[in-house]
Design a protein around this motif. Sequence first.
Motif, short mmCIF file in Angstrom:
data_model
loop_
_atom_site.label_atom_id
_atom_site.label_comp_id
_atom_site.label_asym_id
_atom_site.label_seq_id
_atom_site.Cartn_x
_atom_site.Cartn_y
_atom_site.Cartn_z
N CYS A 184 0.85 -1.20 0.00
CA CYS A 184 0.00 0.00 0.00
C CYS A 184 0.88 1.25 0.00
N SER A 185 0.62 2.16 -0.89
CA SER A 185 1.48 3.35 -1.06
C SER A 185 1.44 4.29 0.12
N THR A 186 0.40 4.20 0.95
CA THR A 186 0.29 5.12 2.08
C THR A 186 0.81 4.51 3.39
N ALA A 187 1.33 3.30 3.33
CA ALA A 187 1.82 2.63 4.53
C ALA A 187 3.06 3.33 5.06
N THR A 188 3.17 3.39 6.37
CA THR A 188 4.33 4.04 6.98
C THR A 188 5.46 3.05 7.25
N MET A 189 5.19 1.75 7.15
CA MET A 189 6.20 0.73 7.33
C MET A 189 5.96 -0.38 6.32
N PRO A 190 7.02 -0.98 5.79
CA PRO A 190 6.85 -1.99 4.74
C PRO A 190 6.44 -3.36 5.25
N TYR A 191 6.76 -3.67 6.51
CA TYR A 191 6.40 -5.00 7.02
C TYR A 191 6.27 -4.96 8.54
N VAL A 192 5.65 -6.01 9.06
CA VAL A 192 5.53 -6.20 10.51
C VAL A 192 5.98 -7.62 10.82
N LEU A 193 6.85 -7.75 11.82
CA LEU A 193 7.26 -9.05 12.33
C LEU A 193 6.91 -9.07 13.80
N SER A 194 5.78 -9.71 14.12
CA SER A 194 5.25 -9.59 15.46
C SER A 194 4.34 -10.78 15.78
N ASP A 195 3.86 -10.81 17.03
CA ASP A 195 2.90 -11.84 17.42
C ASP A 195 1.50 -11.25 17.60
N ASN A 196 1.31 -9.97 17.20
CA ASN A 196 -0.02 -9.36 17.27
C ASN A 196 -0.05 -8.10 16.41
N ASN A 197 -1.21 -7.47 16.33
CA ASN A 197 -1.40 -6.17 15.67
C ASN A 197 -0.99 -6.20 14.19
N PHE A 198 -1.71 -6.99 13.39
CA PHE A 198 -1.44 -7.09 11.96
C PHE A 198 -2.47 -6.24 11.20
N THR A 199 -2.09 -5.01 10.92
CA THR A 199 -3.04 -4.06 10.31
C THR A 199 -2.59 -3.57 8.94
N MET A 208 -2.06 -3.24 4.94
CA MET A 208 -3.04 -3.44 3.87
C MET A 208 -2.40 -3.98 2.60
N LYS A 209 -3.24 -4.53 1.75
CA LYS A 209 -2.80 -4.98 0.44
C LYS A 209 -2.54 -3.77 -0.46
N ARG A 210 -2.22 -4.03 -1.72
CA ARG A 210 -1.89 -2.95 -2.65
C ARG A 210 -3.03 -1.95 -2.78
N ASN A 211 -4.28 -2.44 -2.68
CA ASN A 211 -5.43 -1.53 -2.83
C ASN A 211 -5.68 -0.67 -1.60
N CYS A 212 -4.88 -0.89 -0.55
CA CYS A 212 -4.97 -0.11 0.69
C CYS A 212 -6.35 -0.21 1.35
N ALA A 213 -7.09 -1.29 1.05
CA ALA A 213 -8.42 -1.46 1.61
C ALA A 213 -8.56 -2.77 2.37
N ALA A 214 -7.97 -3.83 1.85
CA ALA A 214 -8.08 -5.14 2.50
C ALA A 214 -6.81 -5.45 3.29
N ILE A 215 -7.00 -6.19 4.39
CA ILE A 215 -5.86 -6.56 5.23
C ILE A 215 -4.95 -7.53 4.47
N ALA A 216 -3.66 -7.25 4.51
CA ALA A 216 -2.69 -8.11 3.82
C ALA A 216 -2.56 -9.45 4.54
N THR A 217 -2.20 -10.46 3.78
CA THR A 217 -2.00 -11.79 4.38
C THR A 217 -0.75 -11.78 5.27
N LYS A 218 -0.74 -12.68 6.20
CA LYS A 218 0.44 -12.83 7.05
C LYS A 218 0.92 -14.26 6.94
#
Length: 380
Positions: free
Chosen positions: A181-196, A198-208
């Motif tokens: 998503c072009s508006t994301a402030t971080m490119p990835y998350v490596l965590s055990d919670n808080n997966f927010t 988005m996909k490229r369309n910036c509308a649907a939650i990205a897969t983990k």
Amino acid sequence: MRSDMDTNVIGRSARQHGLSLVELLVSITTGLLILAALVALFVNTSRSNREMARANLVIENGRLAIELIEADLVHAGFWDTFVPEFDNQTTAAIPADVPSALPDPCAVYNGGNWNAAYKTQLVGLPLQVYDSNATCSGIVTDKLAGTDVLIVRHAETCIPGVGVNCAADVAGTLYFQSTQCSTATMPYVLSDNNFTLMKRNCAAIATKRKFVSNIYYIRDYAVTAGDGIPTLMRSQFDTVGGTPAHQPAIAMIEGIQSFRVELGVDNVSETGAAVDYTVAVNWQDPSTRQTPTNRGDGVPDGNFVSCTTATPCTVAQLMNATAARIYVLVRSRDPSRGYTDTKTYALGSSTVGPFNDNFKRHLFVTTVRLPNITGRRVTP
């Protein structure tokens, strides 16, 4: 005067007498010789079958070990849609995610250890190799001297709960989530919670995808300490009791006596200039952008390198590793009577043997191209 009947009885009696002592001895001797030959044939056949079974088991274990490690290595550096900036030739700026140090592969999972810099190191350095068990000493136990420790990291290739072979989504498990998503402030998350993210369309939650970190090493016994059967071990990163961590190593394949890893390092560009991540990509052909002068081309340069205590692999070598050469020396579980192993075995820059014992051995070697790293560097 004898009758004809008396004559016939006497003739038959003379013809029906038993074996002589000599004939009996000859018969017994002949029978014993035949029996001895049959016993020798049985013993030789049984011995040949046992040796063939040992040889087949050595070959089977060697191939299985190579296939197991190779199947993991080909996924090294797979982070779903995320590509580190230093390996992304479409990035115009100076890469900001170049790893600055080697990560502790078994650092306790908490906010202090698993900070942004540490995660950058884990993602940017999907391979680590050591020849000692000083790293992860609580996991790499009873390591056989003279063998390597290999750490392989990547994201799981399947999506949690999708398909029959992918583990379900479990709370508290460490997952990797990336976004385009072009508006994301971080490119990835490596965590055990808080997966927010988005996909490229910036509308649907990205897969983990589940975070994978596997440690391979050779233990000096199989089942009981001191049994003398070297065994390939693997420790997997997982969540047990609510805490993500490397779990105790599990025995995988017995008879693996030596294990060495050498890395092919891509530190020279296609033009012959050195790789340099302190500056932006410099194109020899700015109009077509097919030949960068300060980025790797995916091809290992020079000799493959070993990571030793005397000469440990550097951050630059590990982040530019595009191939791995695996040496696996397999030993039979049981000794072979009348056989002595006087051979030497070349495992890259190191040599082992002769062992001068009664175990049969076979050396397996394979070179694995790391497609997730190499492919990013190949230009059309």
